[in-house]
Design a protein around this motif. Structure first.
Motif, PDB file in Angstrom:
ATOM      1  N   HIS A 144      26.978  33.654  44.309  1.00  0.00           N
ATOM      2  CA  HIS A 144      28.439  33.711  44.288  1.00  0.00           C
ATOM      3  C   HIS A 144      28.935  35.054  43.770  1.00  0.00           C
ATOM      4  CE1 HIS A 144      29.761  29.476  45.208  1.00  0.00           C
ATOM      5  NE2 HIS A 144      28.439  29.364  45.180  1.00  0.00           N
ATOM      6  N   ALA A 145      28.139  35.715  42.945  1.00  0.00           N
ATOM      7  CA  ALA A 145      28.505  37.056  42.487  1.00  0.00           C
ATOM      8  C   ALA A 145      28.527  38.030  43.657  1.00  0.00           C
ATOM      9  CB  ALA A 145      27.528  37.531  41.420  1.00  0.00           C
ATOM     10  N   PHE A 146      27.625  37.849  44.608  1.00  0.00           N
ATOM     11  CA  PHE A 146      27.614  38.730  45.773  1.00  0.00           C
ATOM     12  C   PHE A 146      28.841  38.498  46.653  1.00  0.00           C
ATOM     13  CE2 PHE A 146      23.176  39.453  44.680  1.00  0.00           C
ATOM     14  CZ  PHE A 146      23.053  40.801  44.972  1.00  0.00           C
ATOM     15  N   PHE A 147      29.373  37.291  46.650  1.00  0.00           N
ATOM     16  CA  PHE A 147      30.657  37.057  47.337  1.00  0.00           C
ATOM     17  C   PHE A 147      31.736  37.932  46.702  1.00  0.00           C
ATOM     18  CE2 PHE A 147      34.780  35.004  47.569  1.00  0.00           C
ATOM     19  CZ  PHE A 147      34.906  34.702  48.913  1.00  0.00           C
ATOM     20  N   SER A 148      31.753  37.970  45.370  1.00  0.00           N
ATOM     21  CA  SER A 148      32.728  38.797  44.657  1.00  0.00           C
ATOM     22  C   SER A 148      32.537  40.273  44.975  1.00  0.00           C
ATOM     23  CB  SER A 148      32.612  38.561  43.148  1.00  0.00           C
ATOM     24  OG  SER A 148      32.871  37.213  42.817  1.00  0.00           O
ATOM     25  N   ILE A 149      31.273  40.698  45.068  1.00  0.00           N
ATOM     26  CA  ILE A 149      31.005  42.091  45.436  1.00  0.00           C
ATOM     27  C   ILE A 149      31.523  42.370  46.844  1.00  0.00           C
ATOM     28  CG2 ILE A 149      29.144  43.697  46.014  1.00  0.00           C
ATOM     29  CD1 ILE A 149      27.577  42.559  43.672  1.00  0.00           C
ATOM     30  N   GLY A 150      31.352  41.405  47.732  1.00  0.00           N
ATOM     31  CA  GLY A 150      31.871  41.559  49.088  1.00  0.00           C
ATOM     32  C   GLY A 150      33.385  41.724  49.112  1.00  0.00           C
ATOM     33  N   THR A 151      34.085  40.951  48.289  1.00  0.00           N
ATOM     34  CA  THR A 151      35.542  41.077  48.233  1.00  0.00           C
ATOM     35  C   THR A 151      35.943  42.447  47.699  1.00  0.00           C
ATOM     36  OG1 THR A 151      35.674  40.086  46.021  1.00  0.00           O
ATOM     37  CG2 THR A 151      35.855  38.602  47.904  1.00  0.00           C
ATOM     38  N   ALA A 152      35.196  42.953  46.726  1.00  0.00           N
ATOM     39  CA  ALA A 152      35.491  44.287  46.190  1.00  0.00           C
ATOM     40  C   ALA A 152      35.286  45.352  47.265  1.00  0.00           C
ATOM     41  CB  ALA A 152      34.609  44.574  44.976  1.00  0.00           C
ATOM     42  N   LEU A 153      34.210  45.224  48.034  1.00  0.00           N
ATOM     43  CA  LEU A 153      33.953  46.172  49.119  1.00  0.00           C
ATOM     44  C   LEU A 153      35.031  46.076  50.197  1.00  0.00           C
ATOM     45  CD1 LEU A 153      30.078  45.754  49.516  1.00  0.00           C
ATOM     46  CD2 LEU A 153      31.300  47.709  48.515  1.00  0.00           C
ATOM     47  N   GLY A 154      35.460  44.849  50.480  1.00  0.00           N
ATOM     48  CA  GLY A 154      36.522  44.665  51.468  1.00  0.00           C
ATOM     49  C   GLY A 154      37.839  45.274  51.012  1.00  0.00           C
ATOM     50  N   ALA A 267      45.410  42.626  34.665  1.00  0.00           N
ATOM     51  CA  ALA A 267      45.031  41.276  34.224  1.00  0.00           C
ATOM     52  C   ALA A 267      44.092  40.627  35.239  1.00  0.00           C
ATOM     53  CB  ALA A 267      46.277  40.421  34.024  1.00  0.00           C
ATOM     54  N   TYR A 268      44.474  40.693  36.527  1.00  0.00           N
ATOM     55  CA  TYR A 268      43.580  40.114  37.534  1.00  0.00           C
ATOM     56  C   TYR A 268      42.294  40.911  37.645  1.00  0.00           C
ATOM     57  CZ  TYR A 268      41.494  38.577  41.832  1.00  0.00           C
ATOM     58  OH  TYR A 268      40.596  38.123  42.753  1.00  0.00           O
ATOM     59  N   GLY A 269      42.383  42.231  37.487  1.00  0.00           N
ATOM     60  CA  GLY A 269      41.179  43.062  37.531  1.00  0.00           C
ATOM     61  C   GLY A 269      40.188  42.676  36.454  1.00  0.00           C
ATOM     62  N   ALA A 270      40.705  42.413  35.241  1.00  0.00           N
ATOM     63  CA  ALA A 270      39.825  42.002  34.147  1.00  0.00           C
ATOM     64  C   ALA A 270      39.159  40.675  34.457  1.00  0.00           C
ATOM     65  CB  ALA A 270      40.638  41.888  32.850  1.00  0.00           C
ATOM     66  N   PHE A 271      39.918  39.755  35.038  1.00  0.00           N
ATOM     67  CA  PHE A 271      39.362  38.453  35.415  1.00  0.00           C
ATOM     68  C   PHE A 271      38.280  38.623  36.477  1.00  0.00           C
ATOM     69  CE2 PHE A 271      39.346  35.029  38.549  1.00  0.00           C
ATOM     70  CZ  PHE A 271      38.988  33.945  37.757  1.00  0.00           C
ATOM     71  N   ALA A 272      38.579  39.382  37.537  1.00  0.00           N
ATOM     72  CA  ALA A 272      37.646  39.520  38.657  1.00  0.00           C
ATOM     73  C   ALA A 272      36.353  40.210  38.242  1.00  0.00           C
ATOM     74  CB  ALA A 272      38.318  40.291  39.794  1.00  0.00           C
ATOM     75  N   VAL A 273      36.464  41.284  37.471  1.00  0.00           N
ATOM     76  CA  VAL A 273      35.274  42.008  37.033  1.00  0.00           C
ATOM     77  C   VAL A 273      34.433  41.146  36.095  1.00  0.00           C
ATOM     78  CG1 VAL A 273      34.446  43.982  35.699  1.00  0.00           C
ATOM     79  CG2 VAL A 273      36.298  44.279  37.348  1.00  0.00           C
ATOM     80  N   SER A 274      35.094  40.477  35.161  1.00  0.00           N
ATOM     81  CA  SER A 274      34.375  39.614  34.215  1.00  0.00           C
ATOM     82  C   SER A 274      33.674  38.471  34.946  1.00  0.00           C
ATOM     83  CB  SER A 274      35.347  39.047  33.176  1.00  0.00           C
ATOM     84  OG  SER A 274      35.962  40.078  32.447  1.00  0.00           O
ATOM     85  N   MET A 275      34.336  37.911  35.944  1.00  0.00           N
ATOM     86  CA  MET A 275      33.756  36.835  36.737  1.00  0.00           C
ATOM     87  C   MET A 275      32.483  37.302  37.445  1.00  0.00           C
ATOM     88  SD  MET A 275      34.105  33.715  38.277  1.00  0.00           S
ATOM     89  CE  MET A 275      35.789  33.196  38.508  1.00  0.00           C
ATOM     90  N   THR A 276      32.545  38.466  38.068  1.00  0.00           N
ATOM     91  CA  THR A 276      31.395  38.976  38.808  1.00  0.00           C
ATOM     92  C   THR A 276      30.214  39.248  37.890  1.00  0.00           C
ATOM     93  OG1 THR A 276      32.894  40.002  40.417  1.00  0.00           O
ATOM     94  CG2 THR A 276      30.615  40.768  40.386  1.00  0.00           C
ATOM     95  N   VAL A 277      30.481  39.943  36.790  1.00  0.00           N
ATOM     96  CA  VAL A 277      29.408  40.261  35.839  1.00  0.00           C
ATOM     97  C   VAL A 277      28.799  38.985  35.270  1.00  0.00           C
ATOM     98  CG1 VAL A 277      28.880  41.348  33.625  1.00  0.00           C
ATOM     99  CG2 VAL A 277      30.378  42.513  35.263  1.00  0.00           C
ATOM    100  N   ALA A 278      29.657  38.039  34.896  1.00  0.00           N
ATOM    101  CA  ALA A 278      29.173  36.798  34.296  1.00  0.00           C
ATOM    102  C   ALA A 278      28.291  36.015  35.255  1.00  0.00           C
ATOM    103  CB  ALA A 278      30.356  35.941  33.836  1.00  0.00           C
ATOM    104  N   ARG A 279      28.620  36.025  36.543  1.00  0.00           N
ATOM    105  CA  ARG A 279      27.835  35.255  37.504  1.00  0.00           C
ATOM    106  C   ARG A 279      26.417  35.794  37.651  1.00  0.00           C
ATOM    107  NH1 ARG A 279      32.385  33.382  42.016  1.00  0.00           N
ATOM    108  NH2 ARG A 279      32.743  31.367  41.004  1.00  0.00           N
ATOM    109  N   PHE A 280      26.231  37.071  37.423  1.00  0.00           N
ATOM    110  CA  PHE A 280      24.874  37.609  37.439  1.00  0.00           C
ATOM    111  C   PHE A 280      24.094  37.179  36.189  1.00  0.00           C
ATOM    112  CE2 PHE A 280      26.450  40.805  40.552  1.00  0.00           C
ATOM    113  CZ  PHE A 280      25.471  40.614  41.509  1.00  0.00           C
ATOM    114  N   MET A 281      24.793  36.808  35.138  1.00  0.00           N
ATOM    115  CA  MET A 281      24.136  36.433  33.891  1.00  0.00           C
ATOM    116  C   MET A 281      23.928  34.922  33.759  1.00  0.00           C
ATOM    117  SD  MET A 281      26.387  38.941  31.435  1.00  0.00           S
ATOM    118  CE  MET A 281      25.611  38.332  29.944  1.00  0.00           C
ATOM    119  N   VAL A 282      24.761  34.149  34.455  1.00  0.00           N
ATOM    120  CA  VAL A 282      24.754  32.693  34.272  1.00  0.00           C
ATOM    121  C   VAL A 282      23.417  32.074  34.637  1.00  0.00           C
ATOM    122  CG1 VAL A 282      25.691  30.529  35.180  1.00  0.00           C
ATOM    123  CG2 VAL A 282      27.237  32.336  34.428  1.00  0.00           C
TER     124      VAL A 282
END
Length: 425
Positions: A144-154, A267-282
């Motif tokens: 799911h973190a790679f989905f987030s990376i895809g959205t960032a690339l998009g 605010a949304y940037g902090a949420f999105a970045v934190s979400m992506t990083v956390a998913r690699f750690m979960v």
């Protein structure tokens, strides 16, 4: 020589994991490309914001319909070919909004785009469950973190083409071509599995260890319908809460805390970045403490994060709240999907599609529910709705125990060592 089969198996699993990661990124990329072009498409069609909101519902409807069909296709043919079909349909129908001339034609275009999105979404999650089972350890959150990376690339791609003032249609054509190319790469990396196999006791034991639930239950043939319903309910309420951040984090900073729109975007940037990083750690947390603990404490942390946002007197406090919320919610939904994909039932891909659909409905409903409540009260009070829903994860966390019905949410040291020693880990 005796280690050669194990080495080949390890390489095959590694290839499959990379292929599944690419599959998630493709979907995130294409969705983001569409999202950043919404203003341009709205201007080209001349529709109002109200009409735009209605047409966006068509995307959700198309997604829900194809998710149901996707479950049946995966049960019959495996996830690999439906996933490719979903990628291709999503890429081709990305072009459709560029030809829209009014609300009706845009609604039809987005319905078709939704069909591709739904099929790709349920297929990539089903494939991730299979790869996770082959690997013998938790990896769903990183998928799911790679989905987030895809959205960032998009989003970055959208910024680039808009900066050079490329028209909508050629922008969509380039994005679709890139997606199609990578879709075939993903298919080449994923193994041919065929129809969904029957669930075996050995598979259930492997899933049990991978999710951190070390003792198999008494029954490997049946599962209470209540567990399926509870998983669907958890997916609905927790994805509802997750969806709120996308639409309301920036607006909370602007409307409640009086910040500028540029500051609100942080605010949304902090949420999105934190979400992506956390998913690699979960995934590492799941291997150490088990899926039940991740859902239980993740839900609690999410509620705490939203609580901080609700009472925040200043923007920096709200920023902390959205970050905490992201860290908590990041790993919850992937555990629900893993549990759904490993239930000891016939046509478990169909069950997975139902639970993914429930979560998707929650994601769509979340922003609207908060908006309705905010209309009668204010936004801070409205955000208590997803806060309370997060607390349901404390109650329903046990439903994500391994499909084998393990009674331990935390793996023993012996289990952890055994997992680490498996090929492909």
């Amino acid at each position: 020589m005796s280690s050669a089969p194990g080495i080949r198996q390890t390489r095959a699993v590694a290839k499959a994991r990379f292929g599944a990661s690419v599959a998630f990124a493709i979907v995130g990329f294409l969705l983001a490309v569409w999202l950043v072009h919404i203003p341009a498409v709205q201007q080209a069609t001349g529709i109002s914001k109200a009409e735009l909101g209605t047409t966006l519902l068509a995307l959700g409807l198309g997604s829900l319909i194809s998710m149901q069909a996707g479950g049946l296709l995966i049960s019959r043919f495996g996830a690999r070919m439906p996933l490719l079909a979903g990628h291709l349909l999503l890429a081709v129908t990305l072009l459709a909004p560029a030809f829209a001339t009014d609300a009706v034609t845009l609604g039809i275009a987005l319905f078709l785009f939704g069909l591709g999105n739904g099929l790709a979404d349920v297929s990539m999650n089903a494939e991730a469950v299979e790869v996770e089972r082959d690997r013998g350890k938790a990896i769903m959150s990183s998928m799911h973190a790679f989905f987030s990376i895809g959205t960032a690339l998009g989003a970055a791609y959208g910024w680039l083409v808009q900066t050079v003032q490329l028209a909508v249609l050629p922008s969509f054509v380039i994005a679709a071509a890139l997606a199609v190319g990578f879709a075939f790469v993903a298919m080449a990396l994923l193994p041919k599995r065929g129809a969904e196999p029957d669930v075996t006791t050995s598979e259930l034991l492997a899933v049990s260890r991978a999710s951190g639930d070390s003792r198999p239950g008494k029954s490997t043939r049946t599962v209470p319908i209540s567990q399926i319903v509870l998983l669907a309910l958890l997916a609905f309420v927790l994805m509802l809460a997750e969806g709120v951040a996308s639409d309301w984090s920036a607006l909370h900073a602007v409307d409640v805390l009086g910040e500028s729109e540029a500051t609100g975007a942080i605010a949304y940037g902090a949420f999105a970045v934190s979400m992506t990083v956390a998913r690699f750690m979960v995934d590492f947390v799941v291997r150490r403490f088990g899926s039940v603990a991740v859902v239980r404490f993740g839900s609690l942390i999410s509620a705490v994060g939203l609580g901080i946002v609700v009472v925040s007197p200043a923007f920096w406090v709200a920023l902390v709240g959205w970050t905490v919320f992201a860290l908590g919610v990041a790993g919850v939904v992937p555990q629900i999907f893993t549990a759904a994909g490993n239930l000891p039932v016939k046509k478990r891909a169909v069950v997975l599609s139902r639970i993914v659909s429930a979560g998707y409905v929650g994601m769509l409903a979340g922003p609207a529910v908060v908006g309705w409540v905010a209309g009668f009260t204010d936004l801070s009070i409205a955000l208590t709705v997803p806060l309370v829903l997060c607390l349901l994860g404390l109650v329903g966390a046990s439903s994500v125990r391994a499909a084998a019905g393990g009674s331990s949410a935390k793996p023993t040291s012996g289990d952890a060592e055994g997992t680490a020693a498996r090929p492909g880990s």
